[in-house]
Scaffold this motif. Structure first.
Motif, PDB file in Angstrom:
ATOM      1  N   THR B 131     -62.273 -21.433  -3.900  1.00 41.18           N
ATOM      2  CA  THR B 131     -61.211 -22.301  -4.431  1.00 41.18           C
ATOM      3  C   THR B 131     -61.741 -23.534  -5.149  1.00 41.18           C
ATOM      4  N   GLY B 132     -63.004 -23.857  -4.981  1.00 42.52           N
ATOM      5  CA  GLY B 132     -63.531 -25.043  -5.664  1.00 42.52           C
ATOM      6  C   GLY B 132     -65.046 -25.011  -5.751  1.00 42.52           C
ATOM      7  N   VAL B 133     -65.562 -25.745  -6.729  1.00 48.89           N
ATOM      8  CA  VAL B 133     -67.017 -25.795  -6.929  1.00 48.89           C
ATOM      9  C   VAL B 133     -67.438 -27.246  -7.133  1.00 48.89           C
ATOM     10  N   THR B 134     -68.523 -27.659  -6.483  1.00 47.33           N
ATOM     11  CA  THR B 134     -69.106 -28.962  -6.788  1.00 47.33           C
ATOM     12  C   THR B 134     -70.520 -28.711  -7.269  1.00 47.33           C
ATOM     13  N   SER B 135     -70.814 -29.180  -8.463  1.00 50.38           N
ATOM     14  CA  SER B 135     -72.148 -28.923  -8.997  1.00 50.38           C
ATOM     15  C   SER B 135     -72.756 -30.190  -9.561  1.00 50.38           C
ATOM     16  N   THR B 141     -72.107 -27.229  -3.834  1.00 49.12           N
ATOM     17  CA  THR B 141     -71.308 -26.582  -2.800  1.00 49.12           C
ATOM     18  C   THR B 141     -70.143 -25.814  -3.433  1.00 49.12           C
ATOM     19  N   THR B 177     -66.409 -25.595   3.462  1.00 51.25           N
ATOM     20  CA  THR B 177     -67.358 -25.960   2.415  1.00 51.25           C
ATOM     21  C   THR B 177     -68.665 -25.213   2.667  1.00 51.25           C
TER      22      THR B 177
END
Lengths: 162, 277
Positions: B131-135, B141, B177
Motif C-alpha cells: 500500500t505504500g513505499v518509502t524510498s 521501506t 512496515t
C-alpha cells in the motif's frame, strides 16, 4: 491549537501521497515548511510540540529511525526562530531561501544523527533535490497556510487585529 | 540578586519554549541513538496514523492505476477514434472494461505464481498487498495491508515468488512496515549458491546490496546468485536474494567489494508473501 487542527491532517495527507503517488519523485518537505512557517511567526510551545509530532509521525510512517526527523525539526524550529529575530520572512524570496536553508539544515542534522547511530549512507544528492523542491514550493504553501489560519481564526479576533 | 521561587518561576515562564525544545530534542536524540534496542516505539502513533493514512494510500493507489490505464488505453486513442460522442463513450466504456479485465488477468497471474510458490515451500505463509513505499537514502521501506490482526508480527520475513524482499519492523492492526533489504540498516546471512561461501549482505541505502566479508581469494564471480542461509531465523534457507553484478578489490586489500542486484524488482511489486512460521 488551531495549528494542530490544520497542520496534522495536512501532514497525514502529505505522508499518504508521498508513499504512493509521489513515491519516486522528490517532494517538497511539507512538515519542514509547516515548522518553518510556525517558527518565523512566533515563539510558542505549540510550535515546538508540533515540530516534534510532525517529525515523529514522519519517522514512524516512513519506517526510518524514530527520533531522527523529530530531533532535526526541533533544531530547525529553534534556528529559524533565532534568525527570525533579525530577518523578516515576508517576501517570496526570503521565504523560498529560508525554507531551502531549513531543508538543508534538516538534511545535515539527519545525516549527523545517522552517522552517530552507526549508519553510513550518502544522501547529499537526495537532500539537495528535496532542498530545491522545498525552496520552490514553500512560498505557495506559506500563502495557503496563512489563508487557512485566517479561515479558522474567530472573526472577532481578526477584526480586533485591524 | 537572591534566587527566589518567584525568580525561578519567571525564568521558566520566559524561556519555556526553549526549555521544552531542549527537552524534546534530547528525547528525540535519545530515541534515535538507541534505535537498535528492542523497545517498542511509536506503536500508538503508528496505529493511529496508519488507521488514518491507510485508506488514503489505498485510494491513491487505485486512482493512480485508473489514471495510468486511462492514459495508456484511452487518451492515446482519442485522435484516432473520436468522430462522434457515442463512439467515444462506447470506446471509453469498452476500454475501461478491457483495462479492468487486463488488470484482473495480471492479478490472477501474479496470485497464481504466489500460490505456486507458497505450495512449493515448506513454511506457512500469507499473501498481502503493497500500500505504500518509502524510498529515501535513510529509509527504504514498504507498507503492506495486513498487520497484527492478520497474524503478522515483527521480524517475519517478506518474500515474493522471485526472492527475498525484507522483514517486518512494525505492525499495526491492519498494516505493517517492511524494512527492505536495500535499507542501510538491513543485514542478512547468505550463501553464494555456486560455491557455498558464507557472507553477510547489507543494504547500501540505494537500490543495490553489498556482499560483505568475502576474502580476496574466495571464489565469487559475476552472475553468481546469492541465497539466504536460514541462520538468523528470519528468512527461510535457500531464498534468492540477488545476483552479483560488480566485484572490486576493497581498500583494505583483504576483502572484496561486491555489489549485488536484488532479485525482486521493487518498482513493479504489488503483492508480497509473508512467512508466518
Amino acid at each position: 491549537m488551531k495549528e494542530f487542527i490544520i497542520f496534522l491532517p495536512l501532514a497525514a495527507l502529505y505522508l499518504a501521497f508521498k508513499s504512493t503517488l509521489f513515491a519516486s519523485v522528490p517532494m517538497p518537505d511539507l512538515p519542514l515548511i509547516i515548522v518553518f512557517y510556525s517558527a518565523y511567526r512566533k515563539t510558542s510551545i505549540e510550535g515546538v510540540i508540533l515540530a516534534f509530532i510532525l517529525g515523529y509521525m514522519d519517522d514512524v510512517m516512513s519506517g526510518g529511525i524514530i527520533g531522527a526527523s523529530s530531533f532535526s525539526l526541533i533544531i530547525v524550529y529553534m534556528a529559524v526562530r533565532l534568525i527570525a529575530l533579525k530577518v523578516h520572512f515576508s517576501t517570496v524570496a526570503t521565504r523560498a531561501g529560508g525554507a531551502a536553508s531549513a531543508a538543508l539544515l534538516k538534511g545535515v542534522l539527519i545525516g549527523m544523527v545517522l552517522r552517530s547511530a552507526g549508519i553510513h549512507v550518502s544522501f547529499l544528492g537526495n537532500v539537495l533535490l528535496i532542498t530545491a523542491a522545498t525552496g520552490v514550493f514553500a512560498p505557495a504553501f506559506i500563502t495557503l497556510f496563512t489563508r487557512l489560519i485566517n479561515l479558522v481564526s474567530p472573526a472577532a479576533f481578526k477584526d480586533s487585529a485591524h | 540578586m537572591p534566587i527566589t521561587e518567584r525568580n525561578i518561576s519567571s525564568f521558566l515562564k520566559r524561556h519555556q519554549a526553549l526549555i521544552v525544545s531542549a527537552l524534546l530534542a534530547l528525547y528525540s536524540l535519545h530515541l534515535s541513538l538507541t534505535y537498535k534496542k528492542e523497545i517498542p516505539r511509536g506503536a500508538v502513533v503508528y496505529e493511529t496514523v496508519s488507521f488514518v493514512i491507510g485508506p488514503v494510500q489505498r485510494a491513491a493507489l487505485s486512482a493512480q492505476k485508473a489514471v495510468k490505464g486511462l492514459w495508456t488505453d484511452y487518451v492515446f486513442l482519442v485522435g484516432a477514434a473520436g468522430e462522434n460522442t457515442l463512439l467515444k463513450s462506447r470506446i471509453l466504456s469498452l476500454e475501461n472494461e478491457n483495462m479492468r479485465l487486463k488488470d484482473e488477468v495480471l492479478l490472477g497471474k501474479r496470485l497464481q505464481s504466489a500460490l505456486e510458490f507458497m505450495d512449493a515451500v515448506d513454511f506457512n505463509s500469507t499473501a498481502a498487498r503493497l500500500t505504500g513505499v518509502t524510498s529515501t537514502p535513510w529509509a527504504k521501506t514498504i507498507t503492506i495491508d495486513k498487520g497484527a490482526s492478520g497474524g503478522l508480527a515483527k521480524d517475519m520475513a517478506v518474500l515474493s515468488a522471485s526472492g527475498a524482499i525484507g522483514r517486518i519492523i512494525e505492525t499495526a492492526s491492519n498494516a505493517s512496515t517492511v524494512l527492505l533489504l536495500t535499507d542501510a540498516r538491513s543485514d542478512v546471512d547468505v550463501y553464494v549458491e555456486r560455491t557455498r561461501i558464507k557472507a553477510v549482505i547489507e543494504g547500501n541505502g540505494e537500490d543495490s546490496l553489498i556482499l560483505k566479508y568475502i576474502r580476496i581469494d574466495d571464489d565469487v564471480a559475476l552472475g553468481d546468485v546469492v541465497i539466504t542461509s536460514g541462520l538468523t531465523g528470519i528468512f527461510p534457507r535457500g531464498i534468492a536474494v540477488g545476483e552479483v553484478v560488480r566485484i572490486e578489490k576493497s581498500r583494505d586489500n583483504f576483502f572484496k567489494y561486491i555489489e549485488v542486484k536484488p532479485k525482486v524488482a521493487l518498482k513493479t511489486l504489488e503483492e508480497v508473501i509473508v512467512v508466518t512460521d
